[in-house]
Every structure is written in structure tokens, then in C-alpha cells.
Design a protein around this motif. Structure first.
Motif, mmCIF file in Angstrom:
data_model
loop_
_atom_site.group_PDB
_atom_site.id
_atom_site.type_symbol
_atom_site.label_atom_id
_atom_site.label_comp_id
_atom_site.label_asym_id
_atom_site.label_seq_id
_atom_site.Cartn_x
_atom_site.Cartn_y
_atom_site.Cartn_z
ATOM 1 N N ILE A 3 -3.425 5.147 1.564
ATOM 2 C CA ILE A 3 -4.131 4.802 2.835
ATOM 3 C C ILE A 3 -5.740 6.034 3.094
ATOM 4 C CG2 ILE A 3 -5.364 3.341 4.574
ATOM 5 C CD1 ILE A 3 -2.997 1.425 4.386
ATOM 6 N N ASP A 35 0.946 -0.888 -0.053
ATOM 7 C CA ASP A 35 0.319 -0.382 -0.329
ATOM 8 C C ASP A 35 0.543 1.088 0.042
ATOM 9 O OD1 ASP A 35 -2.389 -1.073 -0.121
ATOM 10 O OD2 ASP A 35 -2.696 -1.753 1.722
ATOM 11 N N THR A 75 4.736 3.220 4.005
ATOM 12 C CA THR A 75 3.128 3.877 3.878
ATOM 13 C C THR A 75 2.006 5.104 4.037
ATOM 14 O OG1 THR A 75 2.960 1.109 3.543
ATOM 15 C CG2 THR A 75 0.428 2.435 3.909
ATOM 16 N N ARG A 130 -12.356 3.017 4.483
ATOM 17 C CA ARG A 130 -10.977 3.169 3.778
ATOM 18 C C ARG A 130 -10.948 2.824 2.735
ATOM 19 N NH1 ARG A 130 -8.207 -0.633 8.151
ATOM 20 N NH2 ARG A 130 -8.728 -0.191 10.683
ATOM 21 N N VAL A 165 -0.805 7.821 5.206
ATOM 22 C CA VAL A 165 -2.013 7.809 6.086
ATOM 23 C C VAL A 165 -2.203 8.308 5.696
ATOM 24 C CG1 VAL A 165 -3.476 7.099 7.554
ATOM 25 C CG2 VAL A 165 -1.767 5.088 7.162
ATOM 26 N N SER A 211 -7.321 2.587 -0.513
ATOM 27 C CA SER A 211 -5.953 1.795 -0.623
ATOM 28 C C SER A 211 -5.491 2.590 -1.503
ATOM 29 C CB SER A 211 -5.860 1.421 -0.123
ATOM 30 O OG SER A 211 -6.233 0.206 -0.455
ATOM 31 N N LEU A 216 -3.970 0.514 12.230
ATOM 32 C CA LEU A 216 -3.403 0.155 10.720
ATOM 33 C C LEU A 216 -1.917 -0.518 11.392
ATOM 34 C CD1 LEU A 216 -4.588 3.353 8.924
ATOM 35 C CD2 LEU A 216 -5.051 0.753 8.466
#
Length: 652
Positions: A101, A98, A325, A109, A327, A111, A348
Motif C-alpha cells: 500500500i 494487499d 502487507t 492511496r 506500507v 495498492s 491502516l
């Protein structure tokens, strides 16, 4: 204190060891942060060249040297070097990992993997090129936190166009005040955003913004918050059409100082200034600040609560440079409950979490115990910026979040889209202090005469050596006058940042507030941050604003505006506040008046409005002093102004 075993595995120590092994620097102890910092500011050219080599910057044409002209303003960095920032954003992550996200406050959610990010960015870059966008053209975005915004930015950078953005919480005229300065060729417009349990429909504002942007030729519409745009017309296309375009994965080679994006000042006290940053300068800063100071690397989950209006949006998506990743969060940080962000961190497996002192203080007031109630085993660092972090927040954090996790306070700004002072994996944390000046940042504290202030003595924070992420220029400032007046008016050739600061005997940094809002009562200077710190752990206080006003008759009036938390009588609250300030700060700095108000206005990025309120108290017209569109709560601003006038009428 840092864990010695963990320190040896950090990237900053690997960097220091690499410097020694390659003969780039003499360091007796690769874990000694102070020695590494001293070398970085004594040799800015070699330091930033080493950063580029250590992180493997992909030069399309190699530069002739690192620092050709060592001056401020006007330093010349990496002449002859060409590269592309967007291309660097796509090279680190694994295909199936990912990349981004998105979490909505509803819990929904979505992604995108690194493979999909590469494919979509190439398609949108192809679409932009087909629309006639060329290097140097401007692409404006009117979006919430969303995956599409990241894709669009990367595509814009790949084309060599210049990115600018505001969030959908800006009304169309306020967004136009910023992006209209740039005469963008393309607008990328969302339809709505979520906040506080509501979906805010902004399709009307998006249409109005199109009409307010001079020279706009095309709009790409993006459905956000579940709202669809009207059918596309001849001068519009949908996000789906952009993704279906012929992909063009090329990252155009641009000069090191080719404009990457324009970030805007808050605009609370005048027309927002557009700060222009370059591909190369941003790249190097974002290799150092998250890569070395936060030890961000591939496999990390990086979440910094922010909005598209704040430079931290730009900084957080740079986690992609390190294969982390990223967020994003669309919503209120305390909705549906005060622990909303802590739950996201746990769910997460976030390893690096960024927030504000305000959120930590709100968590403390709410009686949260995230370390007890949630699984935060993955968490390694909590970064904090946006305002001064009081010592009581450190104490609460150790007891109720973790004594293992580093709480890293840092400060920098939109000006450099990076940091001047920060923590590092190799620095200890002291309550109420920032661990050290950042690598490459030659931070000093000077008095008004331009001489270094003694240790522990407040003064002006200055930067005495150039940094590659300093602004290329201000937009619409052809002769550079605005830029010189902003940073170099007090000390020619030296950057004055505007923070009242002290450097302690042990080299840590204490920021006491903005120097133009310094409290100077009875000849004793005090930063407003010291007053806020004194009352920060009072559960009865939700928010506060302090100003010191030099009056026309030679008097000095110092009111403190307070928002109560819970059901507390004003008299009881006022006496508690006065007593606490006298005990913890200074009896000389007990406010003349403590004025209880239902709410306080802030900038869109959550900063206190000390300077504008001070000017209003001195008699300035509020309409001339502050732009309501740049304030998060205009109704609170009206109430504050009414409270000011009422307080002035009560004076003898």
C-alpha cells in the motif's frame, strides 16, 4: 515485561520449541531468550541451517553444509545451495491480500495485491530478459517510495540481476556517484516525488542521470507524483510497456552468495562505498530479524517510515517474505501535521510500525497523545532505529502512546542489512537500553587491547562470529582491502562495527555513539548519546550536534550546536542546556560553547554529522571532508560552517 500468555504464541518460541522437538538444540526453557541466543552464537552453522529449515527455504539445489569455512572475512556459507530471493518474495501472501500500500502525504492511496504483484513482477522480469538483462547485470533505480519500485526489485531479483537504488531527492550527479560505479545496463527512472506539500519535478535530473551512467543501454520510465515522462524513444520504454511484456515467472537459480543488491554508504566523508549482499544471506537475515525479533507474520500490516536511500527500504519490503502487507509513505513524516504517521498507523490498522528516535522526540515536543486521540488497537510493536533512543522517549511512549505496545529499540546497519542488537517478544524493555544481542550475532564489547570490557564499561562493539548477511565484498574492491580496512583493521578476524557500546550486568546493550566521535574530556570518555539524552526532553531544543575536538596545541574544545524549538532567547536556552547536562550527564562534560543555529545538516538517512564536523573544526577543508550532495540540507551545512568559523574567531 512480556505478557506470558502472548509469549507462548510467538514465532520465536515456536522456533525454540521446534529446535528441541527436532533434536537441533538443548533448551530447558523455550521462552528463555538468553539461552537461545547463546546457542545461536556458539553454533552458527547449525543455527542458520535451522533457520533455513524452520522457515522452509526453497532450495533449488540443496547445499552440502551450512558453514564450510568459519572465518572473517571470507566465511563460506551453504556451498552448493541455489535459490532465488525474488521467488521467495512472492510465495507467502494470499492472492486477494494487499501486498503493498502506498500512501502519499496528500492522503492519496494506491495498492497492489499479492496476485497482481506476482503477475506484474513476471511481466517486468520478462521485459528485462527481452532487453538482454542476464544474471549479474546491474539494474539501477531512481525512484521515490512507490509500488513500481517494489515490483521492479522483485523482477530484478527473479532474473538474477543486481539491484541498486537512490531516491529522487538525490541530484543526478550524486545519484551517478553511487550507481555509476556499477555501469548498469538498465535504469528505471521516476519523474517526481512529494515532500512538504510540494511535488518535486525530477524529470530533468532523470534525463541527466541517463547521460552520466556509463554503459547504460535502456531506460524504463515510471510516472510518479502525477508527472508524465516525455515520449519514449528507441532506448526507452514506459512502465506500461514493461507490464504488457510477455510474462516470465521463472526465478533463476543462483548460488547462495550470488549478488542481490548493492547498498551505498552515506558518502558524507568520501566517495560512497558500494556494499554487495547476496541472495541467501539477505534471505536468512530477513527471516530472522522481522520473523523472529518482530514476530512478523501473515496478516500483519508492516510500516516502517523510510526512503529509498536507506537500507530500511530494503528491510521493510522484506515483510513480503512473511506474507505481511507492506506500507510505503511518500512525503514528509510531519506533513501536514506532526501526527501524520500516527494517523496512518491508526487508519491502516498497522501492527508493526518502524520509526526513528527523532520522530518520537518530535511527537513528544509537539505534545502529541496518539494513544488518547487515535485508535491504535491493532498496534503490537513499534520498532526504533537510526540513532540512539533516549530513556525519556520510553517514558513518553508509555504515557502517551501505550503501555501495552512493545517499544523495540534495535541497531544494525547497511553493512549487514539487518540487526546486531534488538528486542524480541520474549525480552523485557528497559529505558535507554536495547534488550539484547540479536540471534546469530556474537556481540561483545572490547577495550582497545582486544580484551572483553567489564560489564557497564564502554568499549568497541565487535562481532566474533560470521553472519551470512555480512558483505560479500565492496564494489570495486578486487583484493578485499577496503573491506578489511573498514571492519577488520583494529582486530584481525573480528568485526569492529565502530559503535561505542556497553553491555550491562543484565545483558542489555547501551550504544553511546560512534566510537570515532567519542568525547574524551579530562581523560573521561563519554558517548555523545549521553549528552543528547540529557537534553532530549527539553521542549526548547529541536536538534543538537556535539563534537569533541583535539586541537593542535594540545587543547580540547567541545562545542554543542543547538537548534531551538520555538521563540527562546539564546541566553536563556544556553543556561538551561548547561544546567541540564551538568545534572543528568556530567559536570565535566558541560560544553565549552553552546552555539545556537537555525538548522543542522544530516545524512540523507537522518544521521548526525559528528565526524565530518569534527574534522572541519580541526581545520580540514569542508569541500574535502564532506560531500554536499550527501547532505539533507546543504544550506544548514553552510550556516554551520560559518558558525564554526565565527566561534573560532571569538576564541582568545
Amino acid at each position: 515485561m512480556p505478557d506470558p500468555a502472548r509469549v507462548q504464541q510467538t514465532r520465536i518460541v515456536r522456533f525454540a520449541r521446534w529446535l528441541v522437538e527436532h533434536g537441533r538444540a538443548q533448551l530447558d526453557d523455550v521462552t528463555d531468550y538468553r539461552a537461545l541466543h547463546a546457542w545461536s552464537v556458539a553454533s552458527p552453522g547449525p543455527f542458520w541451517a535451522a533457520v533455513a529449515d524452520f522457515f522452509g527455504v526453497d532450495w533449488q539445489s540443496r547445499p552440502h553444509t551450512a558453514l564450510a569455512e568459519r572465518r572473517m572475512p571470507g566465511a563460506v556459507w551453504f556451498p552448493g545451495g541455489t535459490l532465488n530471493f525474488g521467488q521467495h518474495m512472492l510465495r507467502a501472501g494470499q492472492d486477494d491480500q494487499d501486498a503493498v500500500i502506498l500512501v502519499a502525504e496528500t492522503g492519496e492511496r494506491s495498492s497492489i495485491t499479492f496476485a497482481a504483484l506476482r503477475e506484474q513482477a513476471a511481466a517486468v522480469a520478462g521485459h528485462l530478459r527481452a532487453l538482454g538483462v542476464r544474471p549479474g547485470d546491474r539494474v539501477a533505480a531512481y525512484l521515490p517510495n512507490c509500488v513500481e519500485g517494489v515490483v521492479a526489485f522483485v523482477a530484478t531479483a527473479m532474473v538474477g540481476a543486481v539491484w541498486a537504488q537512490t531516491g529522487l531527492d538525490y541530484a543526478a550527479p550524486a545519484a551517478a556517484d553511487r550507481m555509476g560505479q556499477l555501469s548498469p545496463r538498465v535504469l528505471i527512472a521516476g519523474s517526481g516525488y512529494r515532500f512538504g506539500g510540494k511535488v518535486h519535478d525530477r524529470r530533468g535530473d532523470a534525463q541527466q542521470l541517463r547521460e552520466l551512467l556509463p554503459g547504460l543501454r535502456h531506460t524504463i520510465t515510471v510516472p510518479t507524483a502525477g508527472l508524465a515522462h516525455p515520449a519514449a524513444g528507441a532506448d526507452t520504454s514506459t512502465w506500461a510497456q514493461a507490464l504488457a511484456a510477455e510474462p516470465d515467472p521463472r526465478g533463476v537459480a543462483v548460488d547462495f552468495d550470488h549478488p542481490l543488491w548493492v547498498l551505498f554508504t552515506s558518502g558524507t566523508t568520501g566517495k560512497p562505498k558500494g556494499i554487495v549482499h547476496g541472495h541467501g544471506g539477505v534471505l536468512l537475515e530477513q527471516l530472522v530479524s522481522p520473523g523472529l525479533h518482530m514476530d512478523l507474520h501473515a496478516g500483519d500490516v508492516f510500516f516502517w517510515y523510510t526512503t529509498p536511500n536507506w537500507m530500511m527500504w530494503n528491510a521493510q519490503i522484506c515483510g513480503l517474505l512473511h506474507g505481511a502487507t507492506t506500507v510505503l509513505y511518500d512525503g514528509r513524516p510531519t506533513y501536514p501535521a506532526p501526527d501524520a504517521l500516527w494517523r496512518l498507523v491508526a487508519d491502516l490498522g498497522v501492527t508493526v510500525f518502524g520509526t526513528s528516535p527523532g520522530y518520537l522526540e518530535a511527537s513528544q515536543r509537539a505534545g502529541l497523545t496518539p494513544g488518547k486521540d487515535l485508535d491504535l488497537a491493532a498496534l503490537r510493536l513499534v520498532g526504533v532505529t537510526g540513532s540512539v533512543l533516549p530513556a525519556t522517549a520510553n517514558e513518553w511512549f508509555r504515557e502517551h502512546v501505550s503501555a501495552r505496545v512493545q517499544l523495540g529499540s534495535m541497531s544494525g546497519g547497511t553493512d549487514i542489512v539487518g540487526i546486531f542488537v534488538a528486542s524480541a517478544p520474549t525480552t523485557p524493555v528497559y529505558d535507554g537500553e536495547i534488550s539484547a544481542p540479536a540471534l546469530g550475532a556474537a556481540v561483545q564489547v572490547w577495550n582497545g587491547d582486544g580484551a572483553p570490557a567489564p560489564a557497564g564499561t564502554p568499549g568497541e562493539m565487535v562481532i566474533t562470529e560470521p553472519m551470512p548477511s555480512m558483505p560479500l565484498r565492496f564494489w570495486d574492491d578486487p583484493d578485499g582491502r577496503k573491506l578489511r580496512d573498514t571492519y577488520f583493521d583494529m582486530f584481525p578476524g573480528v568485526w569492529r562495527h565502530g559503535d561505542l557500546t556497553a553491555i550491562t550486568e543484565r545483558g542489555t546493550v547501551v550504544i553511546l555513539g560512534r566510537s570515532d566521535a567519542t568525547i574524551n574530556r579530562h581523560g573521561v570518555r563519554l558517548g555523545s548519546a549521553e549528552i543528547y539524552a540529557a537534553i532530549s526532553d527539553l521542549p526548547q531544543v529541536a536538534d543538537a550536534l556535539l563534537v569533541g575536538v583535539e586541537e593542535a596545541d594540545g587543547g580540547y574544545w567541545m562545542p554543542l550546536f543547538v537548534v531551538p524549538d520555538g521563540d527562546h532567547t539564546p541566553a536563556d536556552l544556553v543556561s538551561r542546556i548547561r544546567r541540564r547536562i551538568a545534572e543528568r550527564a556530567s559536570p565535566r562534560h558541560v560544553p565549552d560553547d553552546v552555539i545556537v543555529v537555525p538548522g543542522l545538516p544530516h545524512t540523507k538517512t537522518g544521521k548526525r554529522l559528528e565526524v565530518p564536523v569534527k574534522r572541519i573544526l580541526q581545520g580540514a577543508d569542508p569541500e574535502r571532508v564532506i560531500d554536499r550532495s550527501a547532505v539533507d540540507d546543504p544550506a544548514a551545512l553552510d550556516t554551520l560552517i560559518a558558525s564554526v568559523r565565527a566561534a573560532k574567531r571569538r576564541e582568545p
